[in-house]
Design a protein around this motif. Sequence first.
Motif, PDB file in Angstrom:
ATOM      1  N   THR A   1       0.859  -1.500  -0.102  1.00 45.47           N
ATOM      2  CA  THR A   1       0.192  -0.429   0.189  1.00 45.47           C
ATOM      3  C   THR A   1       0.770   1.230  -0.449  1.00 45.47           C
ATOM      4  O   THR A   1       1.798   1.357   0.641  1.00 45.47           O
ATOM      5  CB  THR A   1      -0.694   0.072   1.156  1.00 45.47           C
ATOM      6  OG1 THR A   1       0.278  -0.368   2.704  1.00 45.47           O
ATOM      7  CG2 THR A   1      -2.171  -1.205   1.032  1.00 45.47           C
TER       8      THR A   1
ATOM      9  N   ASN B   1      -3.832  -5.246  -8.404  1.00 45.92           N
ATOM     10  CA  ASN B   1      -4.346  -4.245  -8.589  1.00 45.92           C
ATOM     11  C   ASN B   1      -4.510  -3.947  -6.900  1.00 45.92           C
ATOM     12  O   ASN B   1      -4.611  -2.300  -6.616  1.00 45.92           O
ATOM     13  CB  ASN B   1      -5.970  -4.012  -8.915  1.00 45.92           C
ATOM     14  CG  ASN B   1      -5.722  -3.719 -10.708  1.00 45.92           C
ATOM     15  OD1 ASN B   1      -4.213  -3.364 -11.327  1.00 45.92           O
ATOM     16  ND2 ASN B   1      -6.432  -4.671 -11.295  1.00 45.92           N
ATOM     17  N   ASN B   2      -5.571  -4.865  -6.256  1.00 40.73           N
ATOM     18  CA  ASN B   2      -5.719  -4.424  -5.140  1.00 40.73           C
ATOM     19  C   ASN B   2      -5.332  -5.510  -4.220  1.00 40.73           C
ATOM     20  O   ASN B   2      -5.523  -6.764  -4.386  1.00 40.73           O
ATOM     21  CB  ASN B   2      -7.388  -3.774  -4.626  1.00 40.73           C
ATOM     22  CG  ASN B   2      -7.934  -4.497  -5.718  1.00 40.73           C
ATOM     23  OD1 ASN B   2      -7.689  -5.515  -5.349  1.00 40.73           O
ATOM     24  ND2 ASN B   2      -8.875  -3.569  -6.490  1.00 40.73           N
ATOM     25  N   PHE B   3      -6.402  -5.471  -2.508  1.00 43.27           N
ATOM     26  CA  PHE B   3      -5.628  -6.790  -1.848  1.00 43.27           C
ATOM     27  C   PHE B   3      -6.509  -8.157  -2.263  1.00 43.27           C
ATOM     28  O   PHE B   3      -6.029  -8.615  -1.621  1.00 43.27           O
ATOM     29  CB  PHE B   3      -6.014  -6.164  -0.141  1.00 43.27           C
ATOM     30  CG  PHE B   3      -4.722  -5.871   0.330  1.00 43.27           C
ATOM     31  CD1 PHE B   3      -4.396  -6.615   0.852  1.00 43.27           C
ATOM     32  CD2 PHE B   3      -4.235  -5.090   1.011  1.00 43.27           C
ATOM     33  CE1 PHE B   3      -3.100  -6.871   1.315  1.00 43.27           C
ATOM     34  CE2 PHE B   3      -3.782  -4.683   0.911  1.00 43.27           C
ATOM     35  CZ  PHE B   3      -2.494  -5.184   1.389  1.00 43.27           C
ATOM     36  N   LYS B   4      -7.589  -7.583  -2.963  1.00 47.51           N
ATOM     37  CA  LYS B   4      -8.342  -8.728  -3.577  1.00 47.51           C
ATOM     38  C   LYS B   4      -7.620  -9.972  -4.670  1.00 47.51           C
ATOM     39  O   LYS B   4      -7.485 -11.301  -4.390  1.00 47.51           O
ATOM     40  CB  LYS B   4      -9.689  -8.196  -4.433  1.00 47.51           C
ATOM     41  CG  LYS B   4     -10.717  -9.472  -5.140  1.00 47.51           C
ATOM     42  CD  LYS B   4     -12.027  -8.620  -5.547  1.00 47.51           C
ATOM     43  CE  LYS B   4     -12.302 -10.442  -6.337  1.00 47.51           C
ATOM     44  NZ  LYS B   4     -13.328  -9.750  -7.225  1.00 47.51           N
TER      45      LYS B   4
ATOM     46  N   ASP C   1     -10.571  -6.017   0.124  1.00 43.45           N
ATOM     47  CA  ASP C   1     -10.500  -6.343  -0.825  1.00 43.45           C
ATOM     48  C   ASP C   1     -10.391  -5.113  -1.390  1.00 43.45           C
ATOM     49  O   ASP C   1      -9.380  -5.027  -2.878  1.00 43.45           O
ATOM     50  CB  ASP C   1     -11.168  -7.184  -1.744  1.00 43.45           C
ATOM     51  CG  ASP C   1     -11.791  -8.464  -1.486  1.00 43.45           C
ATOM     52  OD1 ASP C   1     -10.964  -9.283  -0.794  1.00 43.45           O
ATOM     53  OD2 ASP C   1     -13.021  -9.457  -1.842  1.00 43.45           O
ATOM     54  N   ALA C   2     -10.567  -3.889  -0.866  1.00 43.21           N
ATOM     55  CA  ALA C   2     -11.009  -2.876  -2.210  1.00 43.21           C
ATOM     56  C   ALA C   2      -9.457  -1.615  -1.894  1.00 43.21           C
ATOM     57  O   ALA C   2      -9.290  -0.779  -2.150  1.00 43.21           O
ATOM     58  CB  ALA C   2     -11.516  -1.780  -1.948  1.00 43.21           C
ATOM     59  N   VAL C   3      -8.631  -2.370  -1.167  1.00 38.36           N
ATOM     60  CA  VAL C   3      -7.808  -1.480  -0.476  1.00 38.36           C
ATOM     61  C   VAL C   3      -6.456  -1.438  -1.506  1.00 38.36           C
ATOM     62  O   VAL C   3      -6.309  -2.815  -1.629  1.00 38.36           O
ATOM     63  CB  VAL C   3      -6.909  -2.109   0.423  1.00 38.36           C
ATOM     64  CG1 VAL C   3      -5.173  -0.701   0.569  1.00 38.36           C
ATOM     65  CG2 VAL C   3      -8.104  -1.655   1.574  1.00 38.36           C
ATOM     66  N   PRO C   4      -5.906  -0.312  -2.260  1.00 36.83           N
ATOM     67  CA  PRO C   4      -5.301  -0.363  -3.780  1.00 36.83           C
ATOM     68  C   PRO C   4      -3.868  -1.006  -2.736  1.00 36.83           C
ATOM     69  O   PRO C   4      -3.489  -0.973  -1.702  1.00 36.83           O
ATOM     70  CB  PRO C   4      -5.163   1.031  -4.188  1.00 36.83           C
ATOM     71  CG  PRO C   4      -5.932   2.097  -2.997  1.00 36.83           C
ATOM     72  CD  PRO C   4      -6.906   0.979  -1.910  1.00 36.83           C
ATOM     73  N   LEU C   5      -3.020  -2.030  -4.118  1.00 39.38           N
ATOM     74  CA  LEU C   5      -1.700  -1.766  -4.098  1.00 39.38           C
ATOM     75  C   LEU C   5      -0.749  -1.280  -5.043  1.00 39.38           C
ATOM     76  O   LEU C   5      -1.797  -0.730  -6.401  1.00 39.38           O
ATOM     77  CB  LEU C   5      -1.305  -3.141  -4.266  1.00 39.38           C
ATOM     78  CG  LEU C   5      -2.324  -4.725  -3.244  1.00 39.38           C
ATOM     79  CD1 LEU C   5      -2.162  -5.682  -3.684  1.00 39.38           C
ATOM     80  CD2 LEU C   5      -1.190  -4.181  -2.438  1.00 39.38           C
TER      81      LEU C   5
END
Length: 292
Positions: free
Chosen positions: A85, A166-169, A186-190
């Motif tokens: 993140t 793209n994100n934690f998903k 899941d929505a937290v961006p990477l």
Amino acid sequence: MNKKICILPVVSLVFISHISMANPDVTSREYKLLLEPSLFDHASEAAQVNNYFSTLKPIIEQAIARDVTGTMSLDKTRTVKFFDTHASCQLKRLGYAFRERIYNGNSEVTLKFRSPDRYIADFEDVSSPTQGAKTKLEADMGVKGSNPFNVVYSHSTKAPNTRTINNFKDINTHFPEFESTYGLSDAVPLAQVGNLTITEQVYKGAHIDLGSFDAELSITLWYAGTPLANTLPLIAEASFKYEDNSADYSKKVVQRAKLAFEGMQTINAWNATNATTKTQSVYQYNPNFCTQ
């Protein structure tokens, strides 16, 4: 008296179960030493790798009184990316690293937890339901400051991947127990750590005779981006490892491995000074990446 007879087997079973849980098997042991990157360049790296190996080979053979066989040649070229993140670096703060490797167009992701405590590392659940996933508990031996034999344990799983990161998903899908433990949405961006894409060159082909095990020797060069002929690597590392799914290593094997590693450290002309791990170097590439 009958009451005691009834209780003792139960206590015994609990004790046996506790012993089993308290002795996680270290199925892989790897010894890592960073080399001076300025001694390599992309155009001449094969010759430079073999110059290093020709220096290293007799030193290890003298240290352990056993043979080092084979020659070093380019084994694979891969693309490597780390994700976390942006600004908060939540994975790093939890002791984790999340990496993607792309080889021959195929993606593989690895979730790795590190700790100086073998038990803490093993208790982290990095299991994956993804078909083809492989998990291991590994001891990584390296040099840290004035400590010539620093041990860190890593518990990791690598899994074939078809997702775009793209994100934690993209982590939670492969590693649902990690999601259950830490609850990161899941929505937290990477973001790609340091916006750094690594070209990895791995040289293999030589083996160290440790007795009942042979250790595989590797020279790994990491370049920032796509290297040109005169590009110097960001990181150069010499390592060797041996593995046993039963973790049944003899005293002679581990003693010889330590002597070989100590021998590697005597080649001052090649060894890096003030070196960090490869993962730490990635996070330090852009020191502002983890800044809130």
